[in-house]
Design an enzyme around this catalytic site. Structure first.
Site, mmCIF file in Angstrom:
data_model
loop_
_atom_site.group_PDB
_atom_site.id
_atom_site.type_symbol
_atom_site.label_atom_id
_atom_site.label_comp_id
_atom_site.label_asym_id
_atom_site.label_seq_id
_atom_site.Cartn_x
_atom_site.Cartn_y
_atom_site.Cartn_z
ATOM 1 N N HIS A 64 -3.670 32.251 6.844
ATOM 2 C CA HIS A 64 -4.256 31.157 7.220
ATOM 3 C C HIS A 64 -5.460 31.389 8.212
ATOM 4 O O HIS A 64 -5.141 31.925 9.533
ATOM 5 C CB HIS A 64 -3.374 30.042 7.721
ATOM 6 C CG HIS A 64 -2.668 29.388 6.532
ATOM 7 N ND1 HIS A 64 -2.709 28.580 6.081
ATOM 8 C CD2 HIS A 64 -1.453 29.856 6.245
ATOM 9 C CE1 HIS A 64 -1.556 28.306 4.997
ATOM 10 N NE2 HIS A 64 -0.494 29.045 5.486
ATOM 11 N N HIS A 236 6.140 32.651 -0.277
ATOM 12 C CA HIS A 236 7.081 32.622 0.828
ATOM 13 C C HIS A 236 8.489 32.334 0.268
ATOM 14 O O HIS A 236 9.175 31.225 0.875
ATOM 15 C CB HIS A 236 6.644 31.813 1.979
ATOM 16 C CG HIS A 236 5.922 30.470 1.889
ATOM 17 N ND1 HIS A 236 6.596 29.467 0.850
ATOM 18 C CD2 HIS A 236 5.194 30.065 2.259
ATOM 19 C CE1 HIS A 236 5.776 28.480 0.890
ATOM 20 N NE2 HIS A 236 4.780 28.825 1.894
ATOM 21 N N ASP A 309 2.099 35.110 5.787
ATOM 22 C CA ASP A 309 1.869 33.356 6.080
ATOM 23 C C ASP A 309 1.404 33.407 7.526
ATOM 24 O O ASP A 309 2.123 32.551 8.093
ATOM 25 C CB ASP A 309 3.288 32.799 5.696
ATOM 26 C CG ASP A 309 3.279 31.292 5.677
ATOM 27 O OD1 ASP A 309 1.946 30.737 5.618
ATOM 28 O OD2 ASP A 309 4.082 30.582 5.450
HETATM 29 N N1 NCD Z 1 3.776 28.018 6.853
HETATM 30 C C1 NCD Z 1 3.751 27.036 7.802
HETATM 31 O O1 NCD Z 1 4.629 26.906 8.412
HETATM 32 N N2 NCD Z 1 2.419 26.510 8.103
HETATM 33 C C2 NCD Z 1 1.402 26.638 7.149
HETATM 34 C C3 NCD Z 1 1.320 25.803 5.836
HETATM 35 C C4 NCD Z 1 2.919 25.281 5.696
HETATM 36 O O2 NCD Z 1 3.199 24.395 6.078
HETATM 37 O O3 NCD Z 1 3.162 25.984 4.673
HETATM 38 C C5 NCD Z 1 -0.012 26.299 7.859
HETATM 39 O O4 NCD Z 1 -0.994 26.182 7.387
HETATM 40 O O5 NCD Z 1 0.214 25.907 9.393
#
Ligand code: NCD
EC number: 3.5.2.3
Length: 434
Positions: A64, A236, A309
């Protein structure tokens, strides 16, 4: 910018290629020119790498980068700098930005920002549905045909829970060998969920997130992918039951791949007892039995790859009570160390296996050209050099990422990326950004 200075000749001396015997590697311009022993290259920059491990540049399928829209938590530039520090030469940028990456315009913007950064290639992921709302397919074809050449589509952060929409998406991407990367989370089963459903959630009185919420979607999706003959990638994976379903789907010969995050290979829901929101993540941290199953599945190839992630959040979204905190952890700068700790130092995977799970396979799933290639003459010099003997305590103050939400603060982890090369150009030298 220093990261975009002209590449020149570099001689990496005595590195253990994929953990094997010491070898010299000569980089000339953007490619590997020669490999062998006792190489000489007058005028070349020499990197003495005795004892270090040389890997193909790491590839992340799940990052992200937050730009556009949440530049307070990360930008393409800061995120790619963090990626380079972590040994990555390519990352796939998730679509849950503001605006959502659901048009050719937005994916091209992210792709261009990545090219300008110079630290790491950025391959945008396109949204499956307009606005991640799960109701109407986004312009998948236009995103694929754009300069960004999108091949992976995901509503990550949200599940494509409508079976008809999921079926149509799988059918649509077949035309250009695309793949749907599903965030498997049955929304009704996770309403109000705050952590893994189990003994700890019952004791703490926090809303439970049952394993079946993930497993039921994966079961449906592997059947849908088989039915339409398309490619499914499972984001994930976090439970032992999910592993069993994926193993079964693969045994049928269906085109299903899967990823696991470093944090799901190491951490469990016991940590939630601290009520520290740094451990709040989607999918949630699970149990020791799940961790064991995930490690075994990554080792035997049922789970194809490690994906970070990397989910940066500003401190005001994490330094608050558990219920109000955002979900997600940063991961790019610690991923390789966590994989060394959980998989290599435990004897579950050798370095060739790490190259496979963190470079070859993710690049193959994304059909990413120029990455995940063998370290051999004529190949692009996308390379990662690490010192596996290094031991250090994680200090987020030194992160290149704009965010600090790491669950490893103060924890000792092995290994350190000393050099990263993007097409022959050093983006990291002696553990520091070039
Ligand atoms: N993996 C996460 O805990 N967060 C992700 C998106 C999501 O909620 O999967 C995010 O964009 O912050």
């Amino acid at each position: 910018m220093s990261a975009t200075s002209e590449p020149k000749k570099t001689l990496i001396r005595g590195a253990r290629l994929l953990g094997g015997e010491p070898l010299d590697v000569l980089i000339d311009g953007g490619t590997v020119a020669e490999t062998g022993t006792g190489l000489n290259a007058p005028g070349a920059t020499v990197v003495e790498a005795a004892g270090q491990v040389l890997l193909p540049g790491l590839v992340d399928l799940h990052t992200h980068l937050r730009e556009p829209g949440r530049e307070d938590s990360e930008t393409v530039l800061t995120g790619t700098r963090a990626a380079a520090v972590g040994g990555y030469t390519a990352v796939h940028a998730m679509a849950n930005t503001f605006p959502v990456a659901d048009t050719a315009g937005v994916v091209e913007q992210v792709w261009r920002l990545g090219r300008e950064s110079g630290y790491c290639d950025v391959q945008p992921v396109g949204a499956v549905t307009v606005g991640l709302e799960g109701k109407q397919l986004a312009e998948l074809g236009a995103m694929h045909d754009s300069a960004a050449g999108v091949r992976i589509f995901s509503d990550d952060g949200k599940c494509v829970d409508d079976a008809v929409i999921m079926r149509r998406a799988l059918e649509y991407v077949k035309a250009f060998d695309g793949v749907i990367a599903q965030h498997a989370q049955e929304p009704r089963l996770t309403e109000g969920a705050q952590m893994n459903e189990g003994v700890v959630s019952a004791e703490l009185g926090l809303g439970g997130w049952p394993a079946v919420a993930e497993e039921s979607v994966i079961a449906r999706d592997v059947l849908l992918a088989a039915h339409v003959g398309s490619r499914l990638h499972v984001c994930h994976v976090s439970t032992a039951g999910s592993v069993e379903i994926i193993r079964w789907a693969k045994s049928k010969g269906w085109n299903v791949t899967a990823e696991v995050t470093p944090h799901h290979l190491l951490l469990t829901d016991e940590l939630v007892r601290s009520y520290d929101p740094v451990y709040k993540v989607n999918p949630p941290l699970r149990t020791e039995a799940d961790v064991t199953a995930l490690r075994a599945a990554l080792a035997d190839g049922t789970i194809d790859c490690v994906a970070t992630d990397h989910a940066p959040h500003p401190h005001e979204d994490k330094d608050c009570e558990w219920g109000a905190a955002a979900m997600g952890m940063v991961g790019l700068e610690t991923a390789l160390s966590v994989v060394q700790h959980t998989m290599v130092d435990t004897g579950l995977l050798d370095w060739a296996g790490v190259a496979d799970r963190m470079s070859f396979r993710p690049a193959a799933i994304g059909r990413l050209h120029g990455h995940g290639r063998p370290v051999a003459p004529g190949e692009p010099a996308n390379l990662t050099l690490l010192d596996p003997a290094y031991r250090g305590v994680v200090d987020p103050a030194g992160f290149a990422s704009r965010s600090r939400n790491t669950p490893y603060q103060g924890r000792e982890l092995p290994g350190r990326v000393t050099h990263t090369f993007l097409r022959g150009r050093a983006t990291v030298v002696d553990g520091k950004l070039a």
